[in-house]
Design a protein around this motif. Structure first.
Motif, short mmCIF file in Angstrom:
data_model
loop_
_atom_site.label_atom_id
_atom_site.label_comp_id
_atom_site.label_asym_id
_atom_site.label_seq_id
_atom_site.Cartn_x
_atom_site.Cartn_y
_atom_site.Cartn_z
N ILE A 218 0.96 -1.19 0.14
CA ILE A 218 -0.01 0.05 0.01
C ILE A 218 0.84 1.16 0.09
O ILE A 218 0.65 2.39 0.81
N LEU A 221 -0.47 4.84 -0.04
CA LEU A 221 -1.16 5.32 1.16
C LEU A 221 -0.40 5.43 2.44
O LEU A 221 -0.21 6.53 3.31
N TYR A 222 0.83 4.61 2.45
CA TYR A 222 1.70 4.75 3.27
C TYR A 222 2.52 5.86 3.56
O TYR A 222 2.66 6.67 4.43
N ALA A 225 0.24 8.61 4.63
CA ALA A 225 -0.21 8.90 5.85
C ALA A 225 1.07 9.44 6.85
O ALA A 225 0.80 10.06 7.76
N GLY A 228 1.87 13.10 6.66
CA GLY A 228 0.71 13.72 7.12
C GLY A 228 1.30 14.31 8.67
O GLY A 228 0.86 15.03 9.18
N ILE A 229 1.81 13.10 9.34
CA ILE A 229 2.27 13.39 10.86
C ILE A 229 3.06 14.44 11.14
O ILE A 229 2.58 15.05 12.20
N ILE A 232 1.72 17.71 12.89
CA ILE A 232 1.57 17.50 14.36
C ILE A 232 2.79 18.49 15.09
O ILE A 232 2.55 19.28 16.08
N PHE B 52 -3.99 -2.00 5.13
CA PHE B 52 -4.82 -0.83 4.66
C PHE B 52 -5.23 -0.19 5.94
O PHE B 52 -5.40 1.07 6.01
N PHE B 54 -4.11 -0.04 9.16
CA PHE B 54 -2.96 0.98 9.73
C PHE B 54 -2.82 2.25 8.68
O PHE B 54 -2.84 3.00 9.40
N ALA B 55 -2.58 2.24 7.65
CA ALA B 55 -2.54 3.47 6.86
C ALA B 55 -3.71 4.54 6.93
O ALA B 55 -3.57 5.56 7.10
N VAL B 58 -3.65 5.87 10.44
CA VAL B 58 -2.75 7.11 10.66
C VAL B 58 -3.17 8.14 9.82
O VAL B 58 -2.66 9.35 10.03
N LEU B 59 -3.50 8.02 8.60
CA LEU B 59 -4.07 9.27 7.50
C LEU B 59 -5.06 9.95 8.19
O LEU B 59 -5.07 11.40 8.21
N VAL B 62 -4.52 10.03 12.92
CA VAL B 62 -3.25 10.88 13.67
C VAL B 62 -3.05 12.05 12.87
O VAL B 62 -2.90 12.99 13.60
N SER B 63 -3.09 11.94 11.51
CA SER B 63 -2.78 13.33 10.98
C SER B 63 -3.83 14.11 10.56
O SER B 63 -3.62 15.09 10.00
N ALA B 66 -6.58 14.06 15.03
CA ALA B 66 -5.82 14.67 16.23
C ALA B 66 -5.26 16.11 15.82
O ALA B 66 -5.32 16.88 16.85
N VAL B 67 -4.98 16.48 14.43
CA VAL B 67 -4.51 17.62 14.24
C VAL B 67 -5.61 18.73 14.28
O VAL B 67 -5.50 19.84 14.78
#
Lengths: 441, 170
Positions: A218, A221-222, A225, A228-229, A232, B52, B54-55, B58-59, B62-63, B66-67
């Protein structure tokens, strides 16, 4: 290395009148100007621009030494690339070697796996670190030439190639200041949270055909993802500095990056639909081949769909990296320098390491999604290894990033949001429908 | 062995940061802890082979979520508002509810702790997409309808408030 190169003609006229103006300058016997070799001496005794040196720079031994150094650097970069690119053929053998060593020592097989992953992670980490050194110097030179300046010239000898290295040493030696009003822990953690996801996001990025640290199913997407972190971290930096300007910068960054993530992700959906995979390597391989044996089947050349997706992804990527047309979070004329106002020394530079890391990431993604990854533009050029093509395409995209930054004025905050929600996002949706129509036809 | 080590450390991070969300005095710290808890849950998904999920976690969480929560906390809270009292007068009732829920969950965990998955998980984004568009098309569309309604509702309320306030103080 032609002797008769009439090197930099641009900077020549400006220093000449300045030197001539102070009246009939007493003709002192000028010592032969020394470029950078002993900078202190140059500054104290000879206060002039070495114009006669620039008339024929190849005459200077220092210049030749500098050129040699640059050649050595480029050679080194190419060798590193070759080591990464060409060694990958022997990757399995190296892994087998590590495995055999581990077995001979009687350690568990997990250690071999661990060592192998560590090796790959180290290579990827160095790509990001060296990219920082390279991209900052390149950006300074490009910005200087766009603004009719020269940029760094002294350090290192050849066009100031060592400027970033010395800047890095300076930043390491600077005092690390934490403001009194800051939230100590959050303030200290923020740069780490900004920079760590870049390194992690590079895992599935392919540096050529079948050449990535981790072949993740993936991948797209990875990458999105983890990229985007970092927001924060930026928001944390803005809030924890205990400063109104930083807080405003952090808020603007959060609003901007979270908004621009949407068109950025949706603009890639047509590519995913055409390639039928989320795997970065599979996407690059889906673009193999040529139309009529001439035009490569890159997604950029798919009529209408490809170009719209490319433009939206490029614009949104520039916005994601907080670079100039979209640098509202760190607008100098409004916010001092936004979320990183209260940072100094190495913590400050880490924000920039992350920024340039994201520029490189976006360049590689652009090359993979739209420019066919490691595929050559002409079938006859297939003998050149794929990592050279990949690197060349990524650097071309990176040049567009730097070029954009020094060409366009900054958008206003409300224009920025309007542009995203009322223009980019609807068009990215329309483009998905277009791609669907393309697939049906 | 390593799998268990990773699982327990992720679980510890998730539980401790979730505790941090409710016990931290500063609401921005709570929001940060929420991000950490969501990330730890994403890590558990990755450990279970649900790539999937997991991503997506996070997507989106988390991002994204949370933001946005941090954004709202920072935007609304003045510095003296950020330090909130964490416990109200109903803490005894809250503790009781927590205890009952936990004991119920504990029993359910005890019932299913021995059962194992029939096969090893395979990364199946393609399969997931196909299922969402065929067998689960109706629930999928219903969820998107609900999200759309909530989105429109949010726009409506924020807009009506703004027009009122602008009419009252010109």
């Amino acid at each position: 290395m032609t002797e008769a190169t009439p090197t930099p003609p641009a900077p020549k006229p400006s220093p000449a009148p300045a030197a001539a103006k102070p009246a009939p300058a007493p003709k002192i016997a000028m010592p032969t100007p020394v470029l950078n070799h002993s900078a202190g001496k140059l500054l104290t005794t000879t206060r002039y621009w070495p114009t006669e040196l620039w008339a024929n720079p190849w005459a200077s031994p220092n210049y030749r030494r500098g050129a040699l150094m640059l050649a050595a650097i480029i050679g080194g970069v190419l060798l590193t690339g070759a080591a990464v690119g060409e060694l990958s053929r022997w990757g399995d053998k190296i892994y087998a070697l590590i495995g055999a060593f581990v077995a001979s020592q009687g350690w568990p097989q997990n250690t071999a796996e661990g060592a192998w992953i560590l090796l790959k992670a180290l290579i990827v980490l160095h790509v990001i670190l060296i990219n920082g050194l390279w991209a900052i110097w390149w950006e300074r030179k490009i910005s200087a030439h766009i603004q009719s300046r020269v940029g760094p010239t002294y350090s290192g000898g050849f066009h100031g190639w060592a400027q970033t290295i010395f800047d890095g040493i300076k930043l390491l030696l600077k005092e690390d200041i934490t403001p009194d009003a800051a939230d100590k822990w959050v303030h200290a953690l923020a740069p780490g949270i900004v920079v760590a996801p870049v390194v992690v996001a590079f895992a599935p990025v392919s540096f050529g055909t079948q050449l990535s640290a981790a072949n993740i199913d993936i991948g797209v997407l990875y990458v999105f993802a983890f990229a985007g972190i970092s927001v924060i971290g930026i928001v944390m930096a803005g809030w924890a500095s205990g400063n109104k300007y930083s807080l405003l910068g952090g808020l603007r960054a959060a609003a901007q990056i979270v908004s621009y993530e949407l068109p950025r992700a949706f603009s890639v959906v047509p590519v995913l639909m055409l390639a039928g995979s989320l795997n970065l390597e599979a996407i690059a391989l889906a673009q193999a081949g040529y139309w009529h044996g001439l035009v490569p089947r890159w997604f950029l050349f798919y009529p209408v769909v490809g170009q719209i997706a490319f433009l939206i992804f490029l614009i949104a990527s520039v916005a994601e990296t907080n670079r100039t047309p979209f640098d509202i979070p760190e607008a100098e004329s409004e916010l001092v320098s936004g979320f990183h106002t209260e940072y100094s020394g190495m913590k400050w530079s880490i924000f920039f390491l992350a920024e340039y890391g994201y520029v490189l990431l976006a360049s590689f993604l652009l090359a993979t999604f739209f420019l066919g990854g490691g595929a050559p533009p002409l079938a006859q050029l297939g003998f050149i290894p794929s990592w050279i093509w990949m690197l060349a395409k990524a650097l071309l995209m990176m040049f567009i990033f730097l070029w954009t930054r020094w060409t366009f004025p900054r958008l206003r905050a409300d224009q920025l949001m309007d542009f995203n929600w009322k223009f980019l996002l609807p068009w990215s949706f329309a483009n998905i429908a277009l791609a669907g129509a393309y697939l049906l036809l | 062995m390593i799998e268990q080590l990773v699982f327990y450390s992720l679980a510890a991070v998730a539980v401790l940061s979730a505790l941090g969300v409710v016990t931290m005095k500063n609401s921005v710290h709570s929001a940060l802890m929420l991000g950490l808890a969501l990330a730890a849950v994403a890590g558990v998904f990755a450990l279970l082979g649900a790539d999937f999920l997991f991503a997506g976690q996070v997507l989106i969480y988390v991002s994204g979520i949370a933001v946005l929560i941090m954004f709202v906390v920072m935007l609304l809270g003045r510095t003296y508002d950020l330090h909130l009292r964490q416990v109200n007068n109903q803490w005894l009732a809250g503790l009781l509810i927590c205890g009952i829920t936990f004991s119920g969950l504990w029993r359910v965990i005890g019932l299913f702790s021995e059962s194992r998955a029939h096969s090893a998980p395979v990364p199946g984004t393609r399969l997931l997409g196909r299922l969402l568009m065929s067998d689960y098309a109706l629930p999928f569309e219903l969820i998107s309808l609900i999200l759309m309604a909530s989105l429109l509702g949010a726009v409506y309320f924020s807009r009506s408030e703004r027009s009122q306030s602008s009419s009252t103080n010109p």
